[in-house]
Enzyme design. Sequence first.
Site, PDB file in Angstrom:
ATOM      1  N   TYR A 150      51.811  -8.034 121.251  1.00 36.77           N
ATOM      2  CA  TYR A 150      53.198  -8.354 121.589  1.00 36.77           C
ATOM      3  C   TYR A 150      53.716  -7.382 122.657  1.00 36.77           C
ATOM      4  O   TYR A 150      54.247  -7.801 123.695  1.00 36.77           O
ATOM      5  CB  TYR A 150      54.074  -8.297 120.336  1.00 36.77           C
ATOM      6  CG  TYR A 150      55.549  -8.343 120.641  1.00 36.77           C
ATOM      7  CD1 TYR A 150      56.145  -9.523 121.084  1.00 36.77           C
ATOM      8  CD2 TYR A 150      56.356  -7.210 120.515  1.00 36.77           C
ATOM      9  CE1 TYR A 150      57.508  -9.571 121.396  1.00 36.77           C
ATOM     10  CE2 TYR A 150      57.703  -7.242 120.819  1.00 36.77           C
ATOM     11  CZ  TYR A 150      58.274  -8.421 121.254  1.00 36.77           C
ATOM     12  OH  TYR A 150      59.613  -8.460 121.562  1.00 36.77           O
TER      13      TYR A 150
HETATM   14  P1  NAD Z   1      64.078 -15.443 118.015  1.00 31.63           P
HETATM   15  O1  NAD Z   1      62.710 -15.803 117.551  1.00 31.63           O
HETATM   16  O2  NAD Z   1      65.210 -15.543 117.073  1.00 31.63           O
HETATM   17  O3  NAD Z   1      64.441 -16.258 119.337  1.00 31.63           O
HETATM   18  C1  NAD Z   1      63.473 -16.690 120.253  1.00 31.63           C
HETATM   19  C2  NAD Z   1      63.684 -18.176 120.466  1.00 31.63           C
HETATM   20  O4  NAD Z   1      62.724 -18.633 121.425  1.00 31.63           O
HETATM   21  C3  NAD Z   1      63.441 -18.989 119.187  1.00 31.63           C
HETATM   22  O5  NAD Z   1      64.577 -19.777 118.859  1.00 31.63           O
HETATM   23  C4  NAD Z   1      62.226 -19.851 119.505  1.00 31.63           C
HETATM   24  O6  NAD Z   1      62.285 -21.141 118.907  1.00 31.63           O
HETATM   25  C5  NAD Z   1      62.263 -19.906 121.019  1.00 31.63           C
HETATM   26  N1  NAD Z   1      60.939 -20.136 121.609  1.00 31.63           N
HETATM   27  C6  NAD Z   1      59.776 -19.538 121.274  1.00 31.63           C
HETATM   28  N2  NAD Z   1      58.770 -20.036 122.003  1.00 31.63           N
HETATM   29  C7  NAD Z   1      59.317 -20.982 122.830  1.00 31.63           C
HETATM   30  C8  NAD Z   1      58.776 -21.857 123.800  1.00 31.63           C
HETATM   31  N3  NAD Z   1      57.469 -21.862 124.080  1.00 31.63           N
HETATM   32  N4  NAD Z   1      59.621 -22.700 124.437  1.00 31.63           N
HETATM   33  C9  NAD Z   1      60.953 -22.728 124.136  1.00 31.63           C
HETATM   34  N5  NAD Z   1      61.512 -21.906 123.231  1.00 31.63           N
HETATM   35  C10 NAD Z   1      60.701 -21.044 122.572  1.00 31.63           C
HETATM   36  O7  NAD Z   1      63.963 -13.936 118.569  1.00 31.63           O
HETATM   37  P2  NAD Z   1      65.096 -12.889 118.978  1.00 31.63           P
HETATM   38  O8  NAD Z   1      65.048 -11.781 117.997  1.00 31.63           O
HETATM   39  O9  NAD Z   1      66.372 -13.589 119.256  1.00 31.63           O
HETATM   40  O10 NAD Z   1      64.486 -12.351 120.357  1.00 31.63           O
HETATM   41  C11 NAD Z   1      64.882 -12.869 121.619  1.00 31.63           C
HETATM   42  C12 NAD Z   1      64.084 -12.164 122.707  1.00 31.63           C
HETATM   43  O11 NAD Z   1      64.320 -10.758 122.659  1.00 31.63           O
HETATM   44  C13 NAD Z   1      62.571 -12.351 122.587  1.00 31.63           C
HETATM   45  O12 NAD Z   1      62.037 -12.432 123.900  1.00 31.63           O
HETATM   46  C14 NAD Z   1      62.121 -11.064 121.926  1.00 31.63           C
HETATM   47  O13 NAD Z   1      60.780 -10.765 122.232  1.00 31.63           O
HETATM   48  C15 NAD Z   1      63.083 -10.070 122.544  1.00 31.63           C
HETATM   49  N6  NAD Z   1      63.267  -8.867 121.730  1.00 31.63           N
HETATM   50  C16 NAD Z   1      63.896  -8.958 120.512  1.00 31.63           C
HETATM   51  C17 NAD Z   1      64.075  -7.815 119.770  1.00 31.63           C
HETATM   52  C18 NAD Z   1      64.765  -7.831 118.431  1.00 31.63           C
HETATM   53  O14 NAD Z   1      64.884  -6.768 117.809  1.00 31.63           O
HETATM   54  N7  NAD Z   1      65.255  -8.976 117.943  1.00 31.63           N
HETATM   55  C19 NAD Z   1      63.608  -6.563 120.239  1.00 31.63           C
HETATM   56  C20 NAD Z   1      62.953  -6.526 121.468  1.00 31.63           C
HETATM   57  C21 NAD Z   1      62.816  -7.674 122.223  1.00 31.63           C
END
Ligand code: NAD
Length: 316
Positions: A150
């Site tokens: 990741y």
């Molecule tokens: P989340 O899983 O709640 O949201 C991600 C969304 O992307 C989901 O609704 C999923 O259905 C959608 N998705 C996944 N693959 C897809 C695809 N191929 N096509 C279309 N949609 C797709 O995650 P989050 O916690 O809201 O994270 C959002 C972003 O922030 C991500 O890129 C994650 O890596 C990054 N991030 C999050 C955190 C955290 O602590 N939550 C920390 C660092 C980075």
Amino acid sequence: MRVLLTGIAGFIGSHLAERMVARGDDVVGIDNFDGFYDRRVKERNLAALRGKVELREGDILDAELMGQVFAGGRFDVVVHLAALAGVRPSLKSPARYQKVNVEGTTILADLAIRAGVPRMVFASSSSVYGDSTPVPFREDDRADVPVSPYGASKRAGELVLRAMHGVHGLAVSSLRFFTVYGPRQRPEMAVHAFTRAIERGETITLFGSGTSRDYTYIDDIVAGTLAAVDKRDETFGIYNLGNSHAVALPELVGAIARALGREAKTVAGPQQPGDVQQTFASLERAERDLGYRPTVRIEDGVARFVEWYRAQPQDG
Ligand code: NAD
């Protein structure tokens, strides 16, 4: 402003979209309701957005769909949050993580450039720093020894965007989010999972009780992301969005238990492969360029999470 927001049904995406709608942005959102967690949870995330955004259900890897989306009118910015987001599951399916997180990011940047979109904001992660970067993590640290597929996929996404910025001039802000929490947090993440376990009287296994994290409240993340969306220069920039406050795992569990008014039962477990010992953000650059200053302390943020959690149907 006309915005394309990927991952709109997710935790961070749904909050960001609400704030954008409230300030008058025109939002087109894409999400494929990936099975990483329950679709019903994502449907609820979207509840306040229905009728206020243009929602396209589908995969960012679907060339036909994406072609249609970009043909529908010029975007001022692409905010790319869609990703496979868990650290531990990335060890089990590293190829899927590369496909969605790296190829997906490349496709979006390519489409944005062809459509004349001037700016892209990318959700990167503190995971890019791995386990050998000294704290506080700074954006100019090398970040070339990630410890999970990741983390590697997020660093690779940044590098692809760096190259495309250099060649085509696409302005990019890559935001390294540090463990985001708050209402709608993904169900498998620590604050949410611990709250559920304590509320049900279950014993929590603390994998790596000596580890610590820089937990960042969702409203602070949204504020920092909007500042990047509103930037008007043509640069490529990487920014930590954290809280710059390390919280040890037992301390987090204690804060949640206090907010719930319950006892937490815990047992110690080994640190998990792919997990890092600590995360801790330097915020100098984000403060200088984005005016970013986190405002929510962990006790207050956890209390707000618990209040939200107790109002939710417990089906997902
Ligand atoms: P989340 O899983 O709640 O949201 C991600 C969304 O992307 C989901 O609704 C999923 O259905 C959608 N998705 C996944 N693959 C897809 C695809 N191929 N096509 C279309 N949609 C797709 O995650 P989050 O916690 O809201 O994270 C959002 C972003 O922030 C991500 O890129 C994650 O890596 C990054 N991030 C999050 C955190 C955290 O602590 N939550 C920390 C660092 C980075």
